[in-house]
Design a protein around this motif. Structure first.
Motif, short mmCIF file in Angstrom:
data_model
loop_
_atom_site.label_atom_id
_atom_site.label_comp_id
_atom_site.label_asym_id
_atom_site.label_seq_id
_atom_site.Cartn_x
_atom_site.Cartn_y
_atom_site.Cartn_z
N GLU A 85 6.63 8.67 8.08
CA GLU A 85 8.08 8.50 7.99
C GLU A 85 8.46 7.82 6.68
N GLU A 86 7.72 6.77 6.30
CA GLU A 86 8.01 6.04 5.07
C GLU A 86 7.81 6.94 3.85
N TRP A 87 6.76 7.72 3.86
CA TRP A 87 6.45 8.64 2.75
C TRP A 87 7.58 9.66 2.59
N LEU A 88 8.05 10.20 3.73
CA LEU A 88 9.15 11.16 3.68
C LEU A 88 10.44 10.51 3.21
N ARG A 89 10.69 9.28 3.70
CA ARG A 89 11.91 8.58 3.31
C ARG A 89 11.95 8.30 1.81
N ALA A 134 0.85 -1.18 0.00
CA ALA A 134 0.00 0.00 0.00
C ALA A 134 0.89 1.23 0.00
N ALA A 135 0.44 2.26 -0.65
CA ALA A 135 1.20 3.51 -0.69
C ALA A 135 1.25 4.08 0.72
N PRO A 136 2.42 4.55 1.13
CA PRO A 136 2.51 5.11 2.49
C PRO A 136 1.66 6.38 2.60
N ALA A 137 1.19 6.60 3.77
CA ALA A 137 0.34 7.78 4.02
C ALA A 137 1.19 9.04 3.89
#
Length: 165
Positions: A55-59, A48-51
């Motif tokens: 943290e994952e989305w920013l990374r 699933a696409a990170p929110a």
């Protein structure tokens, strides 16, 4: 002969990248050859696409900032940041108010210009009408003067004119 060697060298330089692109890595079968049968690779699990903002989305976007927990925050720095943010908000509100005032001033001046332009156009049309009327009156006067002078010349040619007293 030298021309021929130059052409062959140029041809070799042009053909070298194309032939390099056609080489296969070791262990790959030729194009069109059947692939060796082995167990199929399992499909990767759907992710699933990170929110957004996580943290994952920013990374994934190359962000490396990690905020410290609230307990580790310096109260003076937090207060300074809050004051800066309040200043930014105040500046933004002042800029919006200035923009609104400038827009009102622009609309007012624009309307004034349109009114002045309409007055000037009305004055120009009136002037043109007055010039046309003056030209018509001048033409009529010229015709009447020419008629009078023609009558006067005819009278003098007859030998006498009676002038009213």
């Amino acid at each position: 002969m030298i021309r021929m060697l130059t052409c062959l060298a140029a041809l070799a330089l042009v053909a070298a990248p194309a032939s390099a692109q056609q080489t296969r890595p070791a262990g790959t079968p030729p194009v069109g050859a059947p692939l060796p049968q082995s167990e199929p690779m399992p499909a990767p699990p759907p992710t699933a696409a990170p929110a957004p903002g996580s943290e994952e989305w920013l990374r994934l976007r190359g962000e490396t900032y990690h905020s410290a927990p609230e307990s580790a925050q310096d109260p003076a720095e937090v207060a300074a940041t809050a004051r800066l943010n309040e200043g930014i908000v105040a500046n933004n509100e002042a800029a919006e108010a200035a923009d609104a005032a400038d827009q009102i001033r622009f609309e007012t001046e624009s309307q004034r210009w349109r009114d002045e332009t309409a007055r000037a156009e009305t004055a120009r049309v009136e002037w043109e009408a007055n010039v046309a009327a003056a030209n018509a009156a001048q033409a009529q006067w010229d015709r009447q003067r020419a008629d009078y002078e023609a009558q006067l010349a005819a009278c003098r040619a007859r030998g006498g004119c009676r002038t009213p007293r």
